[in-house]
Each structure stands twice: as C-alpha cells, then as structure tokens.
Design a protein around this motif. Structure first.
Motif, PDB file in Angstrom:
ATOM      1  N   ALA A  57       0.842  -1.239   0.004  1.00 20.88           N
ATOM      2  CA  ALA A  57       0.132  -0.034  -0.067  1.00 20.88           C
ATOM      3  C   ALA A  57       1.058   1.290  -0.038  1.00 20.88           C
ATOM      4  O   ALA A  57       0.739   2.173  -0.856  1.00 20.88           O
ATOM      5  N   THR A  58       1.787   1.442   0.840  1.00 21.23           N
ATOM      6  CA  THR A  58       2.829   2.400   1.011  1.00 21.23           C
ATOM      7  C   THR A  58       3.507   2.795  -0.416  1.00 21.23           C
ATOM      8  O   THR A  58       3.548   3.816  -0.976  1.00 21.23           O
TER       9      THR A  58
ATOM     10  N   THR B 239     -11.368   5.547  11.966  1.00 16.07           N
ATOM     11  CA  THR B 239     -10.499   5.610  12.994  1.00 16.07           C
ATOM     12  C   THR B 239      -9.845   4.317  13.585  1.00 16.07           C
ATOM     13  O   THR B 239      -8.803   4.280  14.270  1.00 16.07           O
ATOM     14  N   ARG B 240     -10.672   3.270  13.300  1.00 18.24           N
ATOM     15  CA  ARG B 240     -10.086   1.849  13.761  1.00 18.24           C
ATOM     16  C   ARG B 240      -9.244   1.512  12.952  1.00 18.24           C
ATOM     17  O   ARG B 240      -8.341   0.360  13.450  1.00 18.24           O
ATOM     18  N   ASN B 241      -8.822   1.777  11.738  1.00 22.70           N
ATOM     19  CA  ASN B 241      -7.958   1.290  10.636  1.00 22.70           C
ATOM     20  C   ASN B 241      -6.710   1.844  10.721  1.00 22.70           C
ATOM     21  O   ASN B 241      -6.262   2.890  10.051  1.00 22.70           O
ATOM     22  N   LEU B 242      -5.764   1.499  11.981  1.00 22.00           N
ATOM     23  CA  LEU B 242      -4.635   1.983  12.241  1.00 22.00           C
ATOM     24  C   LEU B 242      -3.600   1.769  11.135  1.00 22.00           C
ATOM     25  O   LEU B 242      -2.568   2.415  10.937  1.00 22.00           O
ATOM     26  N   ALA B 243      -3.828   0.563  10.489  1.00 18.27           N
ATOM     27  CA  ALA B 243      -2.821   0.277   9.440  1.00 18.27           C
ATOM     28  C   ALA B 243      -2.988   1.228   8.398  1.00 18.27           C
ATOM     29  O   ALA B 243      -1.870   1.683   7.783  1.00 18.27           O
ATOM     30  N   SER B 244      -4.046   1.727   7.896  1.00 23.63           N
ATOM     31  CA  SER B 244      -4.302   2.498   6.697  1.00 23.63           C
ATOM     32  C   SER B 244      -3.715   3.995   7.195  1.00 23.63           C
ATOM     33  O   SER B 244      -3.017   4.716   6.445  1.00 23.63           O
ATOM     34  N   ALA B 245      -3.978   4.417   8.383  1.00 23.47           N
ATOM     35  CA  ALA B 245      -3.405   5.626   9.006  1.00 23.47           C
ATOM     36  C   ALA B 245      -1.872   5.672   9.132  1.00 23.47           C
ATOM     37  O   ALA B 245      -1.382   6.700   8.471  1.00 23.47           O
ATOM     38  N   ARG B 246      -1.373   4.742   9.246  1.00 22.74           N
ATOM     39  CA  ARG B 246       0.082   4.233   9.143  1.00 22.74           C
ATOM     40  C   ARG B 246       0.493   4.486   7.873  1.00 22.74           C
ATOM     41  O   ARG B 246       1.564   5.278   7.638  1.00 22.74           O
ATOM     42  N   VAL B 247       0.028   3.983   6.853  1.00 22.26           N
ATOM     43  CA  VAL B 247       0.353   4.285   5.393  1.00 22.26           C
ATOM     44  C   VAL B 247       0.233   5.523   5.199  1.00 22.26           C
ATOM     45  O   VAL B 247       1.181   6.326   4.225  1.00 22.26           O
ATOM     46  N   LEU B 248      -0.468   6.389   5.285  1.00 17.75           N
ATOM     47  CA  LEU B 248      -0.885   7.822   5.144  1.00 17.75           C
ATOM     48  C   LEU B 248       0.203   8.686   5.677  1.00 17.75           C
ATOM     49  O   LEU B 248       1.064   9.275   5.183  1.00 17.75           O
ATOM     50  N   GLU B 249       0.705   8.382   7.206  1.00 17.64           N
ATOM     51  CA  GLU B 249       1.423   9.109   7.731  1.00 17.64           C
ATOM     52  C   GLU B 249       2.971   8.739   7.091  1.00 17.64           C
ATOM     53  O   GLU B 249       3.694   9.513   6.962  1.00 17.64           O
ATOM     54  N   LYS B 250       3.275   7.500   6.742  1.00 25.27           N
ATOM     55  CA  LYS B 250       4.550   7.197   6.152  1.00 25.27           C
ATOM     56  C   LYS B 250       4.876   7.913   4.710  1.00 25.27           C
ATOM     57  O   LYS B 250       6.005   8.374   4.703  1.00 25.27           O
ATOM     58  N   VAL B 251       3.914   8.276   3.984  1.00 21.84           N
ATOM     59  CA  VAL B 251       4.077   9.088   2.808  1.00 21.84           C
ATOM     60  C   VAL B 251       4.031  10.682   3.097  1.00 21.84           C
ATOM     61  O   VAL B 251       3.997  11.394   2.117  1.00 21.84           O
ATOM     62  N   GLY B 252       3.636  10.944   4.503  1.00 20.18           N
ATOM     63  CA  GLY B 252       3.899  12.446   4.597  1.00 20.18           C
ATOM     64  C   GLY B 252       2.404  13.197   4.950  1.00 20.18           C
ATOM     65  O   GLY B 252       2.283  14.156   5.167  1.00 20.18           O
ATOM     66  N   PHE B 253       1.258  12.296   5.090  1.00 22.53           N
ATOM     67  CA  PHE B 253       0.099  12.947   5.262  1.00 22.53           C
ATOM     68  C   PHE B 253       0.080  13.061   6.698  1.00 22.53           C
ATOM     69  O   PHE B 253       0.607  12.642   7.584  1.00 22.53           O
ATOM     70  N   VAL B 254      -0.918  14.260   7.195  1.00 21.90           N
ATOM     71  CA  VAL B 254      -0.926  15.019   8.555  1.00 21.90           C
ATOM     72  C   VAL B 254      -2.153  14.576   9.015  1.00 21.90           C
ATOM     73  O   VAL B 254      -3.200  15.008   8.324  1.00 21.90           O
ATOM     74  N   ARG B 255      -2.478  14.130   9.945  1.00 17.42           N
ATOM     75  CA  ARG B 255      -3.888  14.064  10.398  1.00 17.42           C
ATOM     76  C   ARG B 255      -4.495  15.349  10.890  1.00 17.42           C
ATOM     77  O   ARG B 255      -3.762  16.066  11.760  1.00 17.42           O
TER      78      ARG B 255
ATOM     79  N   TRP C 167     -10.921   9.691  10.440  1.00 15.80           N
ATOM     80  CA  TRP C 167      -9.679  10.783  10.597  1.00 15.80           C
ATOM     81  C   TRP C 167      -9.805  11.166   9.066  1.00 15.80           C
ATOM     82  O   TRP C 167      -9.759  10.668   8.295  1.00 15.80           O
ATOM     83  N   VAL C 168      -9.619  12.397   9.159  1.00 14.60           N
ATOM     84  CA  VAL C 168      -8.917  13.389   7.812  1.00 14.60           C
ATOM     85  C   VAL C 168      -7.547  13.627   7.824  1.00 14.60           C
ATOM     86  O   VAL C 168      -7.312  14.101   8.769  1.00 14.60           O
ATOM     87  N   PHE C 169      -7.090  12.967   6.568  1.00 15.32           N
ATOM     88  CA  PHE C 169      -5.644  13.457   6.285  1.00 15.32           C
ATOM     89  C   PHE C 169      -5.164  14.303   5.180  1.00 15.32           C
ATOM     90  O   PHE C 169      -6.053  14.329   4.289  1.00 15.32           O
ATOM     91  N   GLY C 170      -4.368  15.243   5.329  1.00 18.91           N
ATOM     92  CA  GLY C 170      -4.090  16.094   4.336  1.00 18.91           C
ATOM     93  C   GLY C 170      -2.592  16.212   4.058  1.00 18.91           C
ATOM     94  O   GLY C 170      -1.916  15.966   4.774  1.00 18.91           O
ATOM     95  N   LEU C 171      -2.134  16.276   2.737  1.00 22.58           N
ATOM     96  CA  LEU C 171      -0.801  16.251   2.365  1.00 22.58           C
ATOM     97  C   LEU C 171      -0.741  17.400   1.275  1.00 22.58           C
ATOM     98  O   LEU C 171      -1.327  17.574   0.222  1.00 22.58           O
ATOM     99  N   LEU C 172       0.155  18.384   1.778  1.00 26.67           N
ATOM    100  CA  LEU C 172       0.223  19.617   0.782  1.00 26.67           C
ATOM    101  C   LEU C 172       1.533  19.481   0.192  1.00 26.67           C
ATOM    102  O   LEU C 172       2.423  18.823   0.201  1.00 26.67           O
ATOM    103  N   ARG C 173       1.444  19.969  -1.036  1.00 24.24           N
ATOM    104  CA  ARG C 173       2.559  20.063  -2.207  1.00 24.24           C
ATOM    105  C   ARG C 173       3.982  20.301  -1.389  1.00 24.24           C
ATOM    106  O   ARG C 173       4.970  19.449  -1.716  1.00 24.24           O
ATOM    107  N   ARG C 174       3.886  21.361  -0.790  1.00 24.43           N
ATOM    108  CA  ARG C 174       5.299  21.763  -0.081  1.00 24.43           C
ATOM    109  C   ARG C 174       5.939  20.645   0.987  1.00 24.43           C
ATOM    110  O   ARG C 174       7.031  20.433   1.138  1.00 24.43           O
ATOM    111  N   GLU C 175       4.890  19.965   1.534  1.00 29.68           N
ATOM    112  CA  GLU C 175       5.257  18.702   2.420  1.00 29.68           C
ATOM    113  C   GLU C 175       5.726  17.575   1.335  1.00 29.68           C
ATOM    114  O   GLU C 175       6.581  16.749   2.032  1.00 29.68           O
TER     115      GLU C 175
END
Length: 187
Positions: free
Chosen positions: A116-117, A142-158, A176-184
């Motif tokens: 996934a990552t 919010t129960r899907n911690l594995a998916s949250a980890r994937v998003l955080e690994k690629v730079g998303f911020v909760r 949970w809502v995650f966002g990833l900005l171009r500058r990040e």
C-alpha cells in the motif's frame, strides 16, 4: 468529458515490486472478490458487495474518471507473478482548488508487506507531477490504524476527526481526515 478538462489517460506505473495499471474489464472478478470480503471491508464506508454487477460498474467508473478528467484509478499487480493486489486512486481533481482525494483498497493477502505504501507513493508522485496539485486529502476509519500508518509514512498529516460520519449496517464510526500539501510532499 467535463468541459474545460482534458482527457487524462490513466497511466501505467511501475515500482520495484508492483505494476500499477488502468483498471480493466478482466479485473471484475478480482474486484468483486475484494469488495465482497466483509473482513477486508470492515472499516469501509459502505457494506460489502453482493451483486457482481457492482464490479462491472466499478470498472466503468474507473474509465470515466479518465474520460472526464477528474482522476485515475489503477489496479495493483505484483510484478513477480501478476497477482491482483487491489487498487489505488486519485480522484475528485479540482483545478480551481488544486486538490484531489486519495483512495485505496488492498486484498488481505497484500496487507503488512508495504504494498500500500509503495503504491500510494507512486500514485502521488504521478499526481503531483501531472496536475498542479496543492493538496491531497484522504480519510480512514479511526479503527483502521494500518491505513493511518500508510498515510503518515508518505507524509500525510492527520487534521481532524469526522465524528460518527459513517453508519454501515447499523455500526456508527468516526473517520480521520488526513491532508498532504505540495510543499510537504516536495521535502
């Protein structure tokens, strides 16, 4: 095609272990198996599929994303044996807001192996390079911690919690809502 938007052909991308290619009619059986698996979809925002026609419609909607210029949905297959592992997409491209939405779903057999990552990184690299994106958003139960980890690994911020935003088969859940900005992304 949506007025003012070009046809945006879905790419074929490759990573060390994956081929990411346009979703095809031949994927319908695998897509139905994936989306009818109650365990895989236990954190999804809709119940598992019961009608195989849903897979055919999913393939058509995948084509339509490219045709109307609003996104790309790619099937994931393992390079070594061509096994179908799921899909990943960027959709809802809004050129005025320079934003899009990330989504993905992988078979249980693909979990815990970094696929996934790997897929998300490659799709995001393509999307940021192809579109003038400033922001990509993703949501996960919010129960899907594995998916949250994937998003955080690629730079998303909760960024926040959508309280009780899903009710599937009588089960109420938060997202949970995650966002990833171009500058990040470019760091």
């Amino acid at each position: 095609m949506t007025p003012g938007r070009p046809l945006l052909p879905t790419p074929t991308l490759a990573t060390e272990r994956l081929i990411l290619r346009p979703v095809a009619e031949a994927d319908a059986d695998e897509l139905f198996a994936l989306h009818s698996d109650a365990f895989v979809l236990r954190y999804w925002d809709s119940p598992p599929w019961t009608d195989p026609g849903r897979a055919v419609a999913f393939v058509e909607r995948s084509r339509q994303l490219a045709a109307d210029g609003t996104g790309a949905r790619l099937a994931l297959e393992r390079r070594e044996d061509g096994a179908f592992l799921g899909w990943c997409s960027v959709s809802g491209w809004n050129p005025a807001y320079r934003s899009a939405v990330l989504g993905y779903c992988l078979t249980e057999a693909a979990w815990g192996r970094g696929y996934a990552t790997e897929a998300v990184r490659e799709v995001l690299a393509w999307a940021f390079a192809t579109w003038d994106l400033n922001r990509v958003q993703a949501e996960t139960d919010t129960r899907n911690l594995a998916s949250a980890r994937v998003l955080e690994k690629v730079g998303f911020v909760r960024e926040g919690t959508l309280r009780e935003d899903c009710v599937v088969d009588g089960v109420v859940s938060d997202s949970w809502v995650f966002g990833l900005l171009r500058r990040e992304w470019l760091r």
